[in-house]
Design an enzyme around this catalytic site. Structure first.
Site, PDB file in Angstrom:
ATOM      1  N   GLN A 244      -4.574  -1.620   9.470  1.00 31.92           N
ATOM      2  CA  GLN A 244      -4.413  -2.952   8.859  1.00 31.92           C
ATOM      3  C   GLN A 244      -4.973  -4.031   9.780  1.00 31.92           C
ATOM      4  OE1 GLN A 244      -3.149  -3.580   5.651  1.00 31.92           O
ATOM      5  NE2 GLN A 244      -3.976  -5.596   6.099  1.00 31.92           N
TER       6      GLN A 244
ATOM      7  N   ASP B 207     -11.210   2.241   3.715  1.00 36.95           N
ATOM      8  CA  ASP B 207     -11.541   0.815   3.550  1.00 36.95           C
ATOM      9  C   ASP B 207     -13.055   0.608   3.451  1.00 36.95           C
ATOM     10  OD1 ASP B 207      -9.356  -0.888   3.327  1.00 36.95           O
ATOM     11  OD2 ASP B 207      -8.903  -0.806   5.479  1.00 36.95           O
TER      12      ASP B 207
ATOM     13  N   LYS C 130       0.840  -1.206   0.000  1.00 41.08           N
ATOM     14  CA  LYS C 130       0.000   0.000   0.000  1.00 41.08           C
ATOM     15  C   LYS C 130       0.874   1.255   0.000  1.00 41.08           C
ATOM     16  CE  LYS C 130      -3.743  -2.580   2.073  1.00 41.08           C
ATOM     17  NZ  LYS C 130      -4.448  -3.041   3.261  1.00 41.08           N
TER      18      LYS C 130
END
Ligand code: NAP
Length: 280
Positions: free
Chosen positions: A95, A118, A51
């Protein structure tokens, strides 16, 4: 049969984002993604590195917060709140999975919806349901982008999604429904699954089991999208679909690797740009 090239489409999306990011930079806006990782899970480390690499390639700034596995819930919440209040941070990504002592739901629910790249926050999940969304969950959004890139018609088609998780199966079904697909969702309690999957013009598998989808489950000429990321008996990355068995029956199929996987990060990058535009 046409192989859907996720690497190529993902590169096109990222190139397009790089152009937009450059324009915003010239106007004084540097897009910034904060990435939080807790503990030393190896897979999480690889995802976070990928990422950050994608941010660098596109021209976003990424700030990593690598926290010790012993970080307390209050410490992590304090960091998320600090990032929520920081006007220079556009997107926040924590994460997952988090170490067991941390409440994942509480942490993701604490991220401000407008920074939730997200799309895990209940506000964003609700918006997906009503079809009025700022952010789409990255993997289902990546699948939609692939179908669009290959001019695959969804309107009026029978779509079968295998899997009903909150991050893949459910939002995937909703996005296909918004495009006027007739959607059926299968899961571990579904009876006679092959009878259902054989009705699919578009079959999306998000199960997490190698060789789960076999040729007898697929209609001739179907579009097959393989979201699964598994290891085969030799430890090699593979999807849910028994590719060698199924591919020749399909009109379009995504490979693993090189199908849906590369699209997920591209969609995260798209959400980050969207976040910057919303906040602007
Ligand atoms: P998950 O939360 O474990 O969900 C799996 C789903 O499959 C569940 O709904 C489960 O049903 C269903 N299922 C399990 N066994 C089944 C069976 N025998 N028959 C029918 N359905 C069955 O997994 P996920 O997070 O959605 O991920 C699914 C796969 O996609 C994994 O391989 C994951 O690694 C991969 N993935 C890939 C990407 C990418 O970027 N390519 C991103 C995310 C995930 P129940 O609900 O009844 O248990």
């Amino acid at each position: 049969m046409t192989l859907i090239d996720g690497k190529k489409i993902s590169a096109q999306v990222r190139q397009d984002l790089a152009v937009q990011a450059q324009k915003l930079k010239e106007n004084g806006t540097e897009i910034t993604l904060a990435v939080v990782i807790v503990g030393d899970d190896q897979a999480s480390r690889v995802y976070v590195n990928n990422k950050k690499k994608a941010c660098a390639e596109i021209g976003y700034k990424s700030i990593e917060f690598a926290l010790d596995a012993t970080t307390t819930q209050d410490e992590l919440l304090a960091l998320v709140n600090k990032l929520n209040d920081d006007p220079t941070v556009n997107g926040i990504l924590v994460q997952l999975p988090l170490p067991k002592h941390l409440d994942e739901k509480l942490i993701t629910d604490t991220i401000k919806p407008e920074k939730d790249v997200d799309a895990f926050h209940p506000v964003n999940v609700g918006k997906i349901m009503i079809g009025d969304y700022d952010f789409l969950p990255c993997t289902p959004a990546g699948v939609m982008e692939l179908l669009k890139a290959y001019d695959i018609e969804i309107n009026g088609k029978n779509c079968v999604v295998i899997g009903r998780s909150n991050i893949v199966g459910k939002p995937m079904s909703m996005l296909l429904l918004h495009q006027n697909g007739t959607v059926t969702i299968c899961h571990s309690r579904t009876k006679n699954i092959a009878e259902i999957t054989k009705t699919a013009d578009i079959l999306v598998s998000a199960v997490g089991r190698a060789k789960f989808v076999t040729a007898d489950m697929v209609k001739d000429g179907a579009v097959v999208v393989d979201v699964g990321m598994n290891r085969d008996e030799n430890g090699k990355l593979c999807g849910d679909v028994d590719f060698a068995d199924v591919a020749e029956k399909t009109s379009y199929i995504t490979p693993v690797p090189g199908g849906v996987g590369p699209m997920t990060i591209a969609m995260l990058m798209k959400n980050t740009l969207k976040a910057a535009l919303i906040q602007k």
